[in-house]
Design a protein around this motif. Sequence first.
Motif, PDB file in Angstrom:
ATOM      1  N   ILE A   1       0.836  -1.252  -0.006  1.00 38.03           N
ATOM      2  CA  ILE A   1      -0.062  -0.239   0.144  1.00 38.03           C
ATOM      3  C   ILE A   1       0.994   1.252   0.187  1.00 38.03           C
ATOM      4  N   ALA A   2       2.076   1.166   0.537  1.00 42.12           N
ATOM      5  CA  ALA A   2       2.938   2.317   0.707  1.00 42.12           C
ATOM      6  C   ALA A   2       3.288   3.126  -0.577  1.00 42.12           C
TER       7      ALA A   2
ATOM      8  N   HIS B   1      -0.972  14.400  -5.908  1.00 42.52           N
ATOM      9  CA  HIS B   1      -1.812  15.189  -5.621  1.00 42.52           C
ATOM     10  C   HIS B   1      -1.051  16.617  -5.135  1.00 42.52           C
TER      11      HIS B   1
ATOM     12  N   PRO C   1       1.863   2.793  -3.762  1.00 43.38           N
ATOM     13  CA  PRO C   1       0.807   3.758  -4.670  1.00 43.38           C
ATOM     14  C   PRO C   1       0.292   5.003  -3.693  1.00 43.38           C
ATOM     15  N   LEU C   2       0.374   4.754  -2.253  1.00 41.49           N
ATOM     16  CA  LEU C   2       0.070   5.867  -1.502  1.00 41.49           C
ATOM     17  C   LEU C   2       0.963   6.965  -1.630  1.00 41.49           C
ATOM     18  N   ARG C   3       2.173   6.752  -1.818  1.00 44.50           N
ATOM     19  CA  ARG C   3       3.327   7.659  -1.782  1.00 44.50           C
ATOM     20  C   ARG C   3       3.186   8.469  -3.294  1.00 44.50           C
ATOM     21  N   THR C   4       3.022   7.797  -4.155  1.00 40.34           N
ATOM     22  CA  THR C   4       2.615   8.302  -5.583  1.00 40.34           C
ATOM     23  C   THR C   4       1.455   9.109  -5.691  1.00 40.34           C
ATOM     24  N   TYR C   5       0.299   8.728  -4.952  1.00 38.93           N
ATOM     25  CA  TYR C   5      -0.860   9.376  -4.890  1.00 38.93           C
ATOM     26  C   TYR C   5      -0.551  10.797  -4.335  1.00 38.93           C
ATOM     27  N   LEU C   6       0.146  10.643  -3.248  1.00 41.70           N
ATOM     28  CA  LEU C   6       0.093  12.096  -2.457  1.00 41.70           C
ATOM     29  C   LEU C   6       1.277  13.023  -3.246  1.00 41.70           C
ATOM     30  N   THR C   7       2.333  12.421  -3.645  1.00 42.58           N
ATOM     31  CA  THR C   7       3.110  13.104  -4.583  1.00 42.58           C
ATOM     32  C   THR C   7       2.410  13.946  -5.902  1.00 42.58           C
TER      33      THR C   7
END
Length: 181
Positions: A80-81, A91, A83-89
Motif C-alpha cells: 500500500i505504501a 496530489h 501507491p499511496l506515496r505516488t498518490y500524495l506526490t
Amino acid sequence: MPERGRQPRRRQDTTSGQRRGSDRARRTARPAGSEQESPPRPARTRRTADRARTGGAFGLSATRQAAVLAMVVCALALSIAVPLRTYLTQHAQVEQELAQQAQLQAQAEQLEQRKQQLSDPAQIQAEARSRLGMVMPGETPYTVQLPGDGQLADQHGSPQQQAANQPWFGQLWNSITGSGS
C-alpha cells in the motif's frame, strides 16, 4: 525392496494370535479402580493432541502465528505504501499546478486591463510624455532644474559617468594613483 512378482513373507508365529487375543482381553476387561485412568496413548496421538492444544490455525504455535501475522501486515503495508506515496506526490503536484494556473490567470487579467488602458490614444500620449520625455511636433520642451537637482545627480551617478565629467588631467591623475575606479 521385494522383487516383482514376489510377495513379502509373512511372519508365521503361533503366539502372535494368542497375543492379539490377550491384548483384546486387556482392552475390554478393566479393573474396577482403573475406570478413571485412561490407558497411555501412542506417541502419534499425543502429538496431535498437543498440536490441538497449543496451535490454532494450521497447527502453529502462538508465537509462529504472531510472526506470520506480522509478515502479512508488513507485506500489506509495503504493497500500500508505494501507491499511496505516488498518490500524495501527484496530489501535491496538482495543487501546485492549480496555484500556478490561478497566478497566471490573475496576471492575464492585469495585462488585459493594461491593454484596455493603452487602447485609449490619450493614455498612450501621456505615457510617452512622462516615461519617454517625448513632445508633439511644434511644441518646445522645457526642462526645469532646481538648484539641488544638479548636485543629487552627480552624487548618484555611476563612477564611469563621474569620471567622464572630469577634465582629462583629472582622469589621468586618477588612473595613475588608482583612486578613480
